[in-house]
Write a protein that holds these residues in place. Structure first.
Motif, PDB file in Angstrom:
ATOM      1  N   THR A  84       0.864  -1.173   0.000  1.00 52.64           N
ATOM      2  CA  THR A  84       0.000   0.000   0.000  1.00 52.64           C
ATOM      3  C   THR A  84       0.904   1.227   0.000  1.00 52.64           C
ATOM      4  N   ARG A 134      -2.298  -2.233  -3.714  1.00 51.79           N
ATOM      5  CA  ARG A 134      -3.654  -1.769  -3.384  1.00 51.79           C
ATOM      6  C   ARG A 134      -3.562  -0.321  -2.902  1.00 51.79           C
ATOM      7  N   GLY A 153      -4.784   3.188  -1.310  1.00 49.02           N
ATOM      8  CA  GLY A 153      -5.690   3.543  -0.228  1.00 49.02           C
ATOM      9  C   GLY A 153      -5.178   4.766   0.498  1.00 49.02           C
ATOM     10  N   GLY A 213      -7.378   9.107  -1.930  1.00 49.84           N
ATOM     11  CA  GLY A 213      -8.773   9.124  -1.525  1.00 49.84           C
ATOM     12  C   GLY A 213      -9.401  10.503  -1.452  1.00 49.84           C
ATOM     13  N   ALA A 255      -8.704   5.603  -5.391  1.00 51.31           N
ATOM     14  CA  ALA A 255      -9.176   4.737  -4.308  1.00 51.31           C
ATOM     15  C   ALA A 255     -10.545   5.158  -3.792  1.00 51.31           C
ATOM     16  N   CYS A 308     -14.498   1.275  -7.028  1.00 54.35           N
ATOM     17  CA  CYS A 308     -13.781   2.530  -6.859  1.00 54.35           C
ATOM     18  C   CYS A 308     -13.422   3.099  -8.227  1.00 54.35           C
TER      19      CYS A 308
END
Length: 308
Positions: free
Chosen positions: A44, A86, A88, A93, A108, A135
């Motif tokens: 991440t 991934r 995030g 965001g 994200a 998303c």
């Protein structure tokens, strides 16, 4: 299944890495189906620069997989070899309203949050995202759409990072959108943000449209089940759910996986299903539809990883 730990080698190759890197990370809790094996290494990134840094130093022989909310995904029971990324956190965001009735979003961000942010800003044209369980990164990759709208209708440009660690911006034309897909030029790019074009609208009317989409989903789709959204693309000249129903597959089960009674283009994990159950059920549905109607159904849900 447990993979050999490659995280130490990755850290040695990229010693200034700032993001979170885990060995043999469980993927099942992250997927909406709640099935599947581990990621050999799950990363991440802290932000776009951190992502670009790792990709620039990632050995070419290590397989690379990118996942988002894992809403439209089956991770096979043997897990995912190589590196899984991934996105995030705050870096990917954020949502911002920009001049010219535009909205910029990190990839994200859940689609529904983009719809809500647009409505709050009285931007029309993005309400269809209320009906998509995923998303923005997945929406770009799949040209996601619902209820009369799709990503190609509103995207201005997308920003991302190539496998070589180069940060690039792709225009709408560069995306090569087609039905539930984007073109070859986007392959190997991990999208980090997107710019959308809205139009001035009435906030109350936009909210009413979102409420209509919400009500339609709740009435017709098993949204409270462990599911992955629409399983198959609609073939030319037909609707997937009608073909599945006509083939007698409504309610069909394999192990803990079942074709939804409510909407038979949805597969659900009734409890205790394996990824093999879910994928095997989908393949049986495809076989029966082909036998009954001659149509070849194509998966809309992505299936990744290796069998147990």
């Amino acid at each position: 299944m447990t993979f050999p730990d490659i995280t130490q080698d990755l850290r040695a190759a990229a010693p200034e890495l700032r993001g979170r890197l885990l060995a043999n990370a469980e993927m099942a809790p992250l997927t909406w189906f709640r099935v599947g094996g581990p990621a050999q290494a799950l990363f991440t990134p802290a932000d776009e620069a951190d992502l670009a840094y790792l990709l620039a130093h990632l050995p070419r022989e290590i397989p690379l997989t990118v996942v988002g909310l894992c809403s439209n995904l089956i991770v096979r029971d043997g897990g995912i070899p190589g590196l899984v990324i991934r996105l995030g956190g705050k870096a990917f965001g954020e949502i911002a309203i920009e001049d010219g009735d535009r909205l910029r979003s990190g990839t994200a961000v859940p689609d529904v949050k983009v719809a809500r942010a647009a409505a709050d800003a009285s931007l029309d044209g993005l309400a269809f995202y209320r009906g998509i369980p995923g998303c923005i990164g997945g929406a770009l990759r799949m040209n996601a759409g619902a209820h009369g709208g799709e990503t190609t209708d509103v995207l201005v440009e997308a920003r991302g990072v190539t496998r070589a660690g180069e940060i690039v911006t792709l225009s709408h034309a560069d995306m090569g959108f087609a039905y539930r897909s984007s073109g070859a030029s986007t392959q190997g790019i991990i999208f980090t943000s997107a710019l959308f074009q809205g139009r001035p609208g009435d906030k109350a009317q936009i909210q009413a449209e979102m409420d209509r989409v919400t009500a339609a989903r709740e009435a017709a789709q098993p949204i409270k089940e462990r599911t992955g959204g629409s399983t198959f693309k609609n073939p030319e000249g037909g609707k997937a759910w009608q073909l599945i129903d006509a083939a007698g597959c409504r309610g069909l089960r394999i192990g803990g996986a079942q074709v939804s009674e409510m909407h038979c283009n949805f597969l659900i994990n009734t409890g205790g299903a394996t990824a093999a159950d879910v994928e095997g059920l989908g393949e049986e549905v495809r076989r029966r539809v082909k036998e009954n109607s001659g149509y070849d159904l194509h998966w809309e849900i992505k299936r990744i990883g290796v069998a147990a």
